[in-house]
Design a protein around this motif. Sequence first.
Motif, PDB file in Angstrom:
ATOM      1  N   GLN A   1      36.701  37.162  25.238  1.00 30.12           N
ATOM      2  CA  GLN A   1      36.324  37.110  26.649  1.00 30.12           C
ATOM      3  C   GLN A   1      37.394  36.388  27.457  1.00 30.12           C
ATOM      4  OE1 GLN A   1      32.388  35.305  26.035  1.00 30.12           O
ATOM      5  NE2 GLN A   1      31.645  36.922  27.394  1.00 30.12           N
ATOM      6  N   LEU A   2      37.932  35.307  26.921  1.00 29.30           N
ATOM      7  CA  LEU A   2      38.955  34.547  27.626  1.00 29.30           C
ATOM      8  C   LEU A   2      40.209  35.389  27.807  1.00 29.30           C
ATOM      9  CD1 LEU A   2      39.474  31.845  28.933  1.00 29.30           C
ATOM     10  CD2 LEU A   2      40.288  30.991  26.741  1.00 29.30           C
ATOM     11  N   ALA A   3      40.559  36.176  26.800  1.00 27.43           N
ATOM     12  CA  ALA A   3      41.737  37.037  26.887  1.00 27.43           C
ATOM     13  C   ALA A   3      41.597  38.062  28.005  1.00 27.43           C
ATOM     14  CB  ALA A   3      41.980  37.743  25.553  1.00 27.43           C
ATOM     15  N   GLU A   4      40.377  38.501  28.285  1.00 32.64           N
ATOM     16  CA  GLU A   4      40.137  39.491  29.327  1.00 32.64           C
ATOM     17  C   GLU A   4      40.401  38.950  30.729  1.00 32.64           C
ATOM     18  OE1 GLU A   4      36.229  41.116  28.919  1.00 32.64           O
ATOM     19  OE2 GLU A   4      36.579  41.742  26.871  1.00 32.64           O
ATOM     20  N   VAL A   5      40.277  37.637  30.926  1.00 30.67           N
ATOM     21  CA  VAL A   5      40.461  37.078  32.263  1.00 30.67           C
ATOM     22  C   VAL A   5      41.771  36.330  32.400  1.00 30.67           C
ATOM     23  CG1 VAL A   5      37.991  36.905  32.703  1.00 30.67           C
ATOM     24  CG2 VAL A   5      39.211  34.945  31.732  1.00 30.67           C
ATOM     25  N   ALA A   6      42.540  36.232  31.318  1.00 27.56           N
ATOM     26  CA  ALA A   6      43.827  35.540  31.364  1.00 27.56           C
ATOM     27  C   ALA A   6      44.806  36.345  32.216  1.00 27.56           C
ATOM     28  CB  ALA A   6      44.374  35.355  29.955  1.00 27.56           C
ATOM     29  N   LEU A   7      45.709  35.641  32.823  1.00 31.94           N
ATOM     30  CA  LEU A   7      46.738  36.290  33.610  1.00 31.94           C
ATOM     31  C   LEU A   7      47.741  36.970  32.683  1.00 31.94           C
ATOM     32  CD1 LEU A   7      47.452  33.496  36.219  1.00 31.94           C
ATOM     33  CD2 LEU A   7      46.161  35.581  36.545  1.00 31.94           C
ATOM     34  N   PRO A   8      48.366  38.036  33.133  1.00 37.35           N
ATOM     35  CA  PRO A   8      49.421  38.652  32.319  1.00 37.35           C
ATOM     36  C   PRO A   8      50.534  37.628  32.083  1.00 37.35           C
ATOM     37  CG  PRO A   8      48.843  40.047  34.175  1.00 37.35           C
ATOM     38  CD  PRO A   8      48.137  38.742  34.372  1.00 37.35           C
ATOM     39  N   PHE A   9      51.147  37.716  30.928  1.00 34.14           N
ATOM     40  CA  PHE A   9      52.244  36.812  30.595  1.00 34.14           C
ATOM     41  C   PHE A   9      53.399  37.049  31.550  1.00 34.14           C
ATOM     42  CE2 PHE A   9      56.004  35.558  28.122  1.00 34.14           C
ATOM     43  CZ  PHE A   9      55.606  34.277  27.764  1.00 34.14           C
TER      44      PHE A   9
ATOM     45  N   GLN B   1      31.644  35.782  34.103  1.00 34.33           N
ATOM     46  CA  GLN B   1      31.576  36.730  35.219  1.00 34.33           C
ATOM     47  C   GLN B   1      32.924  37.398  35.470  1.00 34.33           C
ATOM     48  OE1 GLN B   1      30.113  34.477  38.557  1.00 34.33           O
ATOM     49  NE2 GLN B   1      28.132  34.151  37.622  1.00 34.33           N
ATOM     50  N   ARG B   2      33.854  37.151  34.543  1.00 32.50           N
ATOM     51  CA  ARG B   2      35.191  37.741  34.584  1.00 32.50           C
ATOM     52  C   ARG B   2      36.036  37.266  35.764  1.00 32.50           C
ATOM     53  NH1 ARG B   2      33.683  39.780  30.384  1.00 32.50           N
ATOM     54  NH2 ARG B   2      33.089  41.812  29.654  1.00 32.50           N
ATOM     55  N   ARG B   3      35.834  36.030  36.180  1.00 31.90           N
ATOM     56  CA  ARG B   3      36.686  35.441  37.213  1.00 31.90           C
ATOM     57  C   ARG B   3      38.005  35.056  36.568  1.00 31.90           C
ATOM     58  NH1 ARG B   3      33.289  34.029  41.661  1.00 31.90           N
ATOM     59  NH2 ARG B   3      35.225  33.671  42.789  1.00 31.90           N
ATOM     60  N   PRO B   4      39.135  35.255  37.238  1.00 30.41           N
ATOM     61  CA  PRO B   4      40.438  34.903  36.669  1.00 30.41           C
ATOM     62  C   PRO B   4      40.507  33.408  36.329  1.00 30.41           C
ATOM     63  CG  PRO B   4      40.706  36.258  38.619  1.00 30.41           C
ATOM     64  CD  PRO B   4      39.262  35.868  38.554  1.00 30.41           C
ATOM     65  N   ILE B   5      41.104  33.099  35.188  1.00 36.48           N
ATOM     66  CA  ILE B   5      41.155  31.721  34.719  1.00 36.48           C
ATOM     67  C   ILE B   5      41.899  30.815  35.699  1.00 36.48           C
ATOM     68  CG2 ILE B   5      43.214  31.998  33.281  1.00 36.48           C
ATOM     69  CD1 ILE B   5      40.080  30.018  32.276  1.00 36.48           C
ATOM     70  N   ASN B   6      42.905  31.354  36.402  1.00 40.83           N
ATOM     71  CA  ASN B   6      43.609  30.521  37.379  1.00 40.83           C
ATOM     72  C   ASN B   6      42.698  30.180  38.563  1.00 40.83           C
ATOM     73  OD1 ASN B   6      43.815  33.284  38.193  1.00 40.83           O
ATOM     74  ND2 ASN B   6      45.456  32.728  39.611  1.00 40.83           N
ATOM     75  N   GLU B   7      41.794  31.059  38.902  1.00 41.52           N
ATOM     76  CA  GLU B   7      40.831  30.783  39.966  1.00 41.52           C
ATOM     77  C   GLU B   7      39.848  29.690  39.525  1.00 41.52           C
ATOM     78  OE1 GLU B   7      37.199  33.187  42.018  1.00 41.52           O
ATOM     79  OE2 GLU B   7      39.100  34.262  41.847  1.00 41.52           O
ATOM     80  N   VAL B   8      39.412  29.772  38.283  1.00 41.78           N
ATOM     81  CA  VAL B   8      38.519  28.749  37.735  1.00 41.78           C
ATOM     82  C   VAL B   8      39.226  27.394  37.745  1.00 41.78           C
ATOM     83  CG1 VAL B   8      37.171  28.028  35.722  1.00 41.78           C
ATOM     84  CG2 VAL B   8      37.286  30.452  36.341  1.00 41.78           C
ATOM     85  N   ALA B   9      40.499  27.395  37.351  1.00 43.83           N
ATOM     86  CA  ALA B   9      41.287  26.157  37.358  1.00 43.83           C
ATOM     87  C   ALA B   9      41.354  25.570  38.761  1.00 43.83           C
ATOM     88  CB  ALA B   9      42.688  26.414  36.817  1.00 43.83           C
TER      89      ALA B   9
ATOM     90  N   ILE C   1      46.005  25.682  33.587  1.00 45.17           N
ATOM     91  CA  ILE C   1      44.910  26.422  32.978  1.00 45.17           C
ATOM     92  C   ILE C   1      44.638  25.920  31.565  1.00 45.17           C
ATOM     93  CG2 ILE C   1      45.167  28.482  34.407  1.00 45.17           C
ATOM     94  CD1 ILE C   1      46.535  29.847  32.010  1.00 45.17           C
ATOM     95  N   ASN C   2      45.582  25.199  30.987  1.00 42.71           N
ATOM     96  CA  ASN C   2      45.348  24.606  29.664  1.00 42.71           C
ATOM     97  C   ASN C   2      44.227  23.575  29.746  1.00 42.71           C
ATOM     98  OD1 ASN C   2      47.388  26.107  28.425  1.00 42.71           O
ATOM     99  ND2 ASN C   2      48.934  24.619  28.996  1.00 42.71           N
ATOM    100  N   THR C   3      44.181  22.814  30.824  1.00 41.65           N
ATOM    101  CA  THR C   3      43.106  21.854  31.026  1.00 41.65           C
ATOM    102  C   THR C   3      41.785  22.593  31.195  1.00 41.65           C
ATOM    103  OG1 THR C   3      44.641  20.337  32.085  1.00 41.65           O
ATOM    104  CG2 THR C   3      42.293  19.946  32.469  1.00 41.65           C
ATOM    105  N   THR C   4      41.800  23.646  31.969  1.00 43.41           N
ATOM    106  CA  THR C   4      40.598  24.431  32.210  1.00 43.41           C
ATOM    107  C   THR C   4      40.063  25.015  30.910  1.00 43.41           C
ATOM    108  OG1 THR C   4      41.454  24.970  34.387  1.00 43.41           O
ATOM    109  CG2 THR C   4      39.633  26.321  33.590  1.00 43.41           C
ATOM    110  N   ALA C   5      40.957  25.453  30.046  1.00 44.89           N
ATOM    111  CA  ALA C   5      40.544  26.053  28.777  1.00 44.89           C
ATOM    112  C   ALA C   5      39.727  25.086  27.935  1.00 44.89           C
ATOM    113  CB  ALA C   5      41.765  26.535  28.002  1.00 44.89           C
ATOM    114  N   LEU C   6      39.949  23.783  28.107  1.00 49.24           N
ATOM    115  CA  LEU C   6      39.166  22.794  27.368  1.00 49.24           C
ATOM    116  C   LEU C   6      37.697  22.812  27.779  1.00 49.24           C
ATOM    117  CD1 LEU C   6      41.638  19.782  27.565  1.00 49.24           C
ATOM    118  CD2 LEU C   6      41.237  21.295  25.604  1.00 49.24           C
TER     119      LEU C   6
END
Length: 68
Positions: free
Chosen positions: A55-63, A26-34, A42-47
């Motif tokens: 798709q994951l790259a689209e919701v990742a935070l900018p470096f 649903q394109r929720r930011p990965i940090n929000e999912v974490a 977010i490394n734990t969440t990625a598991l």
Amino acid sequence: MAGSNSGGSQVRISCATAFATQLVRQRRPINEVADLLGHRSINTTALYVKVAASQLAEVALPFPGGAA
């Protein structure tokens, strides 16, 4: 009895995986999912997330520092 709760643990992991995957789709930011999963990293969440890397790259935070 050793390992008697392994079924319950597996159910929790399956639920977390489904929940995280749905949020990322649903394109929720990965940090929000974490945060919702109670993860500090977010490394734990990625598991737990089962989506295509694109798709994951689209919701990742900018470096940090602006590099993409």
